[in-house]
Design a protein around this motif. Structure first.
Motif, PDB file in Angstrom:
ATOM      1  N   PHE A   3       0.825  -1.211   0.000  1.00 19.91           N
ATOM      2  CA  PHE A   3       0.000   0.000   0.000  1.00 19.91           C
ATOM      3  C   PHE A   3       0.857   1.259   0.000  1.00 19.91           C
ATOM      4  CE2 PHE A   3      -2.147   3.418   2.298  1.00 19.91           C
ATOM      5  CZ  PHE A   3      -3.252   3.587   1.477  1.00 19.91           C
ATOM      6  N   ALA A   4       2.018   1.230   0.660  1.00 14.48           N
ATOM      7  CA  ALA A   4       2.875   2.420   0.698  1.00 14.48           C
ATOM      8  C   ALA A   4       3.253   2.853  -0.713  1.00 14.48           C
ATOM      9  CB  ALA A   4       4.129   2.140   1.520  1.00 14.48           C
ATOM     10  N   GLN A   5       3.571   1.893  -1.582  1.00 16.93           N
ATOM     11  CA  GLN A   5       3.915   2.230  -2.961  1.00 16.93           C
ATOM     12  C   GLN A   5       2.686   2.708  -3.732  1.00 16.93           C
ATOM     13  OE1 GLN A   5       5.662  -1.403  -4.368  1.00 16.93           O
ATOM     14  NE2 GLN A   5       7.587  -1.097  -3.262  1.00 16.93           N
ATOM     15  N   GLU A   6       1.549   2.048  -3.526  1.00 22.17           N
ATOM     16  CA  GLU A   6       0.317   2.468  -4.187  1.00 22.17           C
ATOM     17  C   GLU A   6      -0.061   3.888  -3.769  1.00 22.17           C
ATOM     18  OE1 GLU A   6      -2.593  -0.376  -3.152  1.00 22.17           O
ATOM     19  OE2 GLU A   6      -1.783  -1.961  -4.436  1.00 22.17           O
ATOM     20  N   GLN A  12       1.173  10.902  -6.979  1.00 20.34           N
ATOM     21  CA  GLN A  12       1.933  11.448  -8.100  1.00 20.34           C
ATOM     22  C   GLN A  12       1.125  11.475  -9.399  1.00 20.34           C
ATOM     23  OE1 GLN A  12       5.360   8.888  -8.146  1.00 20.34           O
ATOM     24  NE2 GLN A  12       6.318   9.868  -6.362  1.00 20.34           N
ATOM     25  N   LYS A  13       0.363  10.413  -9.662  1.00 23.82           N
ATOM     26  CA  LYS A  13      -0.279  10.303 -10.970  1.00 23.82           C
ATOM     27  C   LYS A  13      -1.616  11.036 -11.065  1.00 23.82           C
ATOM     28  CE  LYS A  13      -2.923   6.032 -10.209  1.00 23.82           C
ATOM     29  NZ  LYS A  13      -3.119   4.632 -10.613  1.00 23.82           N
ATOM     30  N   GLU A  14      -2.247  11.390  -9.953  1.00 22.24           N
ATOM     31  CA  GLU A  14      -3.565  12.025  -9.994  1.00 22.24           C
ATOM     32  C   GLU A  14      -3.507  13.517 -10.285  1.00 22.24           C
ATOM     33  OE1 GLU A  14      -6.297  10.576 -10.091  1.00 22.24           O
ATOM     34  OE2 GLU A  14      -5.727   8.545  -9.523  1.00 22.24           O
ATOM     35  N   PHE A  16      -2.453  16.005  -8.311  1.00 20.98           N
ATOM     36  CA  PHE A  16      -2.792  16.873  -7.188  1.00 20.98           C
ATOM     37  C   PHE A  16      -1.794  18.029  -7.113  1.00 20.98           C
ATOM     38  CE2 PHE A  16      -4.316  12.684  -5.381  1.00 20.98           C
ATOM     39  CZ  PHE A  16      -5.648  12.960  -5.601  1.00 20.98           C
ATOM     40  N   PRO A  17      -2.233  19.194  -6.636  1.00 20.81           N
ATOM     41  CA  PRO A  17      -1.284  20.294  -6.419  1.00 20.81           C
ATOM     42  C   PRO A  17      -0.176  19.873  -5.458  1.00 20.81           C
ATOM     43  CG  PRO A  17      -3.557  21.077  -6.272  1.00 20.81           C
ATOM     44  CD  PRO A  17      -3.629  19.584  -6.349  1.00 20.81           C
ATOM     45  N   GLN A  18       1.006  20.445  -5.658  1.00 14.40           N
ATOM     46  CA  GLN A  18       2.158  20.059  -4.840  1.00 14.40           C
ATOM     47  C   GLN A  18       1.902  20.325  -3.364  1.00 14.40           C
ATOM     48  OE1 GLN A  18       4.716  18.399  -5.848  1.00 14.40           O
ATOM     49  NE2 GLN A  18       5.686  18.375  -3.830  1.00 14.40           N
ATOM     50  N   ARG A  19       1.156  21.386  -3.080  1.00 18.88           N
ATOM     51  CA  ARG A  19       0.847  21.690  -1.670  1.00 18.88           C
ATOM     52  C   ARG A  19       0.008  20.590  -1.056  1.00 18.88           C
ATOM     53  NH1 ARG A  19      -2.917  25.182   1.265  1.00 18.88           N
ATOM     54  NH2 ARG A  19      -4.167  25.336  -0.630  1.00 18.88           N
ATOM     55  N   TRP A  20      -0.883  19.979  -1.835  1.00 15.26           N
ATOM     56  CA  TRP A  20      -1.676  18.858  -1.335  1.00 15.26           C
ATOM     57  C   TRP A  20      -0.784  17.655  -1.060  1.00 15.26           C
ATOM     58  CZ3 TRP A  20      -6.929  18.235  -4.333  1.00 15.26           C
ATOM     59  CH2 TRP A  20      -7.630  19.452  -4.307  1.00 15.26           C
ATOM     60  N   LYS A 335     -11.336  12.667  -4.244  1.00 19.82           N
ATOM     61  CA  LYS A 335     -10.340  11.608  -4.433  1.00 19.82           C
ATOM     62  C   LYS A 335      -9.185  11.759  -3.444  1.00 19.82           C
ATOM     63  CE  LYS A 335      -9.832  10.428  -8.606  1.00 19.82           C
ATOM     64  NZ  LYS A 335      -9.478  10.374 -10.055  1.00 19.82           N
ATOM     65  N   PHE A 336      -8.729  12.995  -3.221  1.00 25.94           N
ATOM     66  CA  PHE A 336      -7.643  13.232  -2.271  1.00 25.94           C
ATOM     67  C   PHE A 336      -8.072  12.863  -0.853  1.00 25.94           C
ATOM     68  CE2 PHE A 336      -5.047  16.125   0.420  1.00 25.94           C
ATOM     69  CZ  PHE A 336      -3.794  15.698   0.035  1.00 25.94           C
TER      70      PHE A 336
END
Length: 496
Positions: A3-6, A12-14, A16-20, A335-336
């Motif tokens: 799960f840590a890798q997932e 990374q792939k979604e 999301f803003p870097q701040r998120w 999603k986040f």
């Protein structure tokens, strides 16, 4: 895949803003803390197998007359009723109490309840290393209580369990003994000597570090989601004002507004039920995957019906683009929230699996999370969309007559405040039906010209002109058939 890798790949792939991403749950760091906690427990002889065994025996021995835990760590000794535990009873508590400060940080405490005989822990379910540790803590506490103030009597020395534990053990907190009736068994005690029940707080360090990190990050995510929700609510308000302007009914034959098109857009959006469903088959909030599918369906339907090409104003097309973008941002927030909520659930389960301390259910309750762990962010946003966005374009379904299911033109508002079209009420009165079809109040025969709702009639003419014209023609046709017979046909006169 672990799960840590997932979790890391999802962030990374979604997109999301870097701040998120920087505010996400530090799953890898929390895993390292769990390893420190397990090592600390093993040094004290309280590994996961031992705690799991004690927990199972505690549940097996629990009954209305023999409670599994004689008192909570904060309860006074006088409030504990006398109990008679069996020879293998041993209870432990792992509580996540608040520290009482304004920050409300959690203070985890592992408290073990042991049976003592002559100051020695004799519970048969203890391993030798665990028994030695508890004997030392109990002996220290017993000596501290029995020594009068100022006597200078020292507590029995505590031999270290490991090179890192003397300081930890010296900070152990002891508690109160409860005198219990003698019990039978193969214990080295006289039949008449009382058996004591002692509570010992096991000193741990790294579990506090684990929960401090987790609580801080949950609080930061709540703050982040509150900021994003505020931005979305402001966007809904501004967009509602813009759509109200472009859908304002205009007079004259050359209609420039886009009222009908926006009504069709919102009808499709409500039918899509993007983030919430009210149907019995799938009632409740949508997952991010389901919401994405529904949002795609909505966009496809708009394209298939050529609704965008029918928009007359450039401002309408821009408003539609902003509307889609707002939904995309809301979907990204959902999603986040989902993946971070899942990370919290996973790390708590891993903590319980490695330690057997059982915090997966208690942490979400005591952490006071108003957003991340308390539901979907889409709930408040969708409520705002309904009240400030969709409501600016009135839907026909909200203005239908409950009897004929056509627009309730020439509306009569009865004394019970229910609204019907005048034609339906006239036919009811002719049949001698006196009661309102909705509430059964005896008000139909009292309806007259003074019950005509002129403001509602003007509103219907303004926002539903086509439907009002169709209703007027249908009423005239029905009335003429009553006068001239059922064969009457509404067609223009022709002079031969």
């Amino acid at each position: 895949m672990k799960f840590a890798q997932e979790f890391r790949k999802s962030l990374q792939k979604e997109g999301f803003p870097q701040r998120w991403v920087e505010s996400a749950i530090p799953y890898g760091q929390l895993k390292k803390c769990i390893k420190k906690v397990t090592n600390e427990l093993q040094e004290l002889g309280l590994d996961k197998d031992m705690l799991a065994q004690l927990a199972s025996s505690q549940k097996a021995c629990a009954s209305p007359s023999t409670p599994a835990s004689p008192a909570s760590p904060t309860s006074p000794a006088s409030s504990v009723p006398p109990v008679s535990p069996g020879p293998n009873d041993l209870a432990f508590h792992y509580d996540l109490d608040e520290d009482g400060t304004a920050s409300r940080h959690l203070r985890p405490r592992l408290t073990v309840f042991v049976h003592l005989s002559d100051g020695v822990a004799v519970d048969a379910s203890l391993t030798p290393s665990t028994r030695r540790f508890l004997e030392r803590v109990a002996a220290k506490a017993h000596g501290a209580r029995d020594s009068p103030p100022g006597s200078g009597a020292a507590s029995p020395p505590l031999s270290p369990i490991s090179p890192t534990s003397p300081t930890v053990i010296s900070n152990a907190l002891a508690s109160v003994d409860w005198a219990l009736s003698p019990i039978s068994g193969s214990f080295p005690t006289e039949p008449t000597s009382p058996l004591s029940f002692q509570r010992v707080e096991v000193p741990l360090v790294f579990d506090g570090e684990f929960f401090n990190i987790l609580q801080t990050d949950v609080s930061n995510l709540d703050t982040l989601q509150e900021e994003e929700q505020k931005k979305l609510l402001e966007e809904v308000t501004v967009l509602g004002q813009e759509i109200a302007r472009v859908t304002k009914p205009t007079k004259g034959r050359r209609e420039k507004g886009d009222l009908a098109r926006w009504r069709e857009i919102f009808e499709l959006y409500l039918e899509a039920r993007v983030f919430f469903s009210t149907r019995e088959s799938d009632h409740g909030a949508r997952t991010s995957t389901q919401a994405l599918d529904q949002l795609k369906w909505f966009q496809d339907q708009v394209m298939k019906r050529n609704i965008l090409q029918g928009l007359k104003c450039e401002a309408s097309r821009q408003a539609f683009s902003r509307f889609l973008n707002m939904n995309a941002v809301l979907l990204q927030n959902v999603k986040f929230q989902e993946i971070n909520n899942l990370a919290v659930t996973k790390i708590l389960k891993k903590f319980d699996k490695r330690t057997a301390l059982g915090v997966a259910k208690t942490f979400p309750v005591v952490v006071h999370s108003d957003r991340l762990l308390a539901g979907s962010i889409a709930k408040d946003i969708c409520a705002q969309v309904s009240s400030e966005l969709i409501s600016v374009v009135p839907q026909l379904e909200d203005y239908l007559c409950p009897i004929c299911f056509a627009v309730a033109y020439w509306p009569l508002r009865l004394d019970c405040q229910h609204v019907f079209c005048s034609r339906c009420l006239v036919k009811m009165a002719r049949r001698g039906e006196r009661h309102c079809p909705l509430c059964r109040a005896d008000v139909v025969m009292q309806a007259g010209l003074d019950h005509f709702d002129s403001a509602r009639a003007a509103f219907l003419r303004r926002y539903f002109p086509r439907e009002v014209k169709e209703k007027i023609r249908a009423n005239e046709l029905e009335r003429n058939r009553e006068i001239f017979g059922p064969d009457y046909v509404d067609k223009p006169c022709s002079v031969m």
